[in-house]
Design an enzyme around this catalytic site. Structure first.
Site, mmCIF file in Angstrom:
data_model
loop_
_atom_site.group_PDB
_atom_site.id
_atom_site.type_symbol
_atom_site.label_atom_id
_atom_site.label_comp_id
_atom_site.label_asym_id
_atom_site.label_seq_id
_atom_site.Cartn_x
_atom_site.Cartn_y
_atom_site.Cartn_z
ATOM 1 N N ASP A 92 0.543 -1.275 0.013
ATOM 2 C CA ASP A 92 -0.044 0.086 0.059
ATOM 3 C C ASP A 92 0.891 1.161 -0.138
ATOM 4 O O ASP A 92 1.798 1.276 0.543
ATOM 5 C CB ASP A 92 -0.846 0.161 1.402
ATOM 6 C CG ASP A 92 -1.895 -0.937 1.298
ATOM 7 O OD1 ASP A 92 -1.970 -1.919 0.230
ATOM 8 O OD2 ASP A 92 -2.936 -0.647 2.223
ATOM 9 N N HIS A 229 3.641 -1.980 3.201
ATOM 10 C CA HIS A 229 3.670 -0.608 2.761
ATOM 11 C C HIS A 229 5.119 -0.446 1.919
ATOM 12 O O HIS A 229 6.385 -0.393 2.608
ATOM 13 C CB HIS A 229 3.712 0.348 3.898
ATOM 14 C CG HIS A 229 2.312 0.332 4.367
ATOM 15 N ND1 HIS A 229 2.120 -0.241 5.685
ATOM 16 C CD2 HIS A 229 1.228 0.838 4.213
ATOM 17 C CE1 HIS A 229 1.009 -0.181 6.074
ATOM 18 N NE2 HIS A 229 0.377 0.569 5.115
HETATM 19 ZN ZN LIG Z 1 -2.534 3.175 3.164
#
Ligand SMILES: [Zn+2]
Length: 285
Positions: A92, A229
């Site tokens: 993400d 991430h």
């Molecule tokens: Zn996010």
């Protein structure tokens, strides 16, 4: 205690609130994820016609993977893989400066993953257009994480639509696709958000819990959708490739979200609109 209206309420590594508002129970999806879902949010009927797929489409890439399967309904939250022996690593908050090298590592490991991208967060997606193209051309799934990482539950319906339209416009310009999958930032979705015609891939684990020891403690076929991430240097350089290798050593296949869900590829992933454009003055955030 007031309790949650929507969102995660339990799971391995979860340190947040664990009770839902009166009338909603904390629904266990898997060991990694339980969520408070309003009654209407779990409805999977009558929303499948919300996406219009143009019939005169062309794919932007000719080397994209294809497979058959059953496409999942939109307007629904999904939290774990359906296909045995698969793991769907998701990244993400990119694209950012670490994403390109991460793709190289994943490709070297033979792993296909899914990138939930923002338009403008750590960087501007148009400034990383070549990275977006590289992810797509390598067979990774490109999906939406809203334009500016907003908590969609705080926005009006029109603003939710704007958040999704803007990021998909960028995907259309850069790749010639629009994503059918999205992940709401902060895992925050309510019944209103779910009326937008998307398939919602929520996390199978909390990012805090993505330690190597937790992965090592998993069973043989955990069907997980780890949330990482790629905007974080340590994840892009160390943990992301480590998870791909961990999966390989367990004999699990690291695949895109749609593949782990048994969806047809690429039609389960994208509304293909064709006509990626070349960079012009509109490629700005
Ligand atoms: Zn996010």
């Amino acid at each position: 205690m007031k309790g949650l209206t929507v969102g995660q309420c339990s799971g391995i590594g979860w340190a947040g609130a664990t009770t839902c508002v009166s009338g909603i129970v904390c629904n266990k999806q898997n060991d990694w994820y339980s969520q408070c879902i309003p009654g209407t949010a779990t409805t999977t009927t009558s929303t499948t016609t919300s996406i219009t797929v143009p019939t005169n489409t062309t794919t932007a890439e000719t080397n994209q993977p294809t497979s058959s399967g059953t496409e999942l309904p939109v307007g629904t939250l999904y939290t774990g893989c359906k296909v045995s022996g698969t793991v769907a690593i998701t990244f993400d908050d990119g694209p950012y400066q670490w994403t390109s090298a991460l793709i190289d590592s994943l490709d070297a490991a033979g792993a296909k993953t899914t990138f939930f991208m923002c338009g403008k967060l750590y960087g501007c997606i148009y400034d990383y257009a070549n990275v977006v193209k590289k992810a797509h051309a390598s067979g990774h799934q490109v999906a939406a994480h809203t334009w500016s990482h907003s908590d969609l539950t705080t926005l009006s319906v029109a603003d939710v639509q704007r958040q999704m339209t803007k990021i998909n416009t960028a995907f259309q310009k850069i790749l010639g696709i629009k994503s059918k999958w999205m992940r709401p930032p902060y895992g925050a979705a309510n019944a209103q958000v779910l009326t937008t015609p998307r398939k919602y891939g929520l996390q199978g684990c909390n990012s805090v819990a993505t330690s190597q020891s937790i992965f090592n403690a998993l069973g043989n076929d955990p069907k997980i959708v780890p949330l990482e991430h790629d905007a974080l240097q340590t994840t892009a350089q160390t943990l992301g490739p480590w998870i791909a290798n961990w999966a390989k050593q367990k004999g699990l296949k690291t695949v895109t979200l749609s593949e782990c869900m048994g969806e047809p590829i690429p039609s389960g992933q994208y509304t293909t609109v064709g006509g990626a454009t070349t960079k012009d003055s509109t490629w700005v955030c």
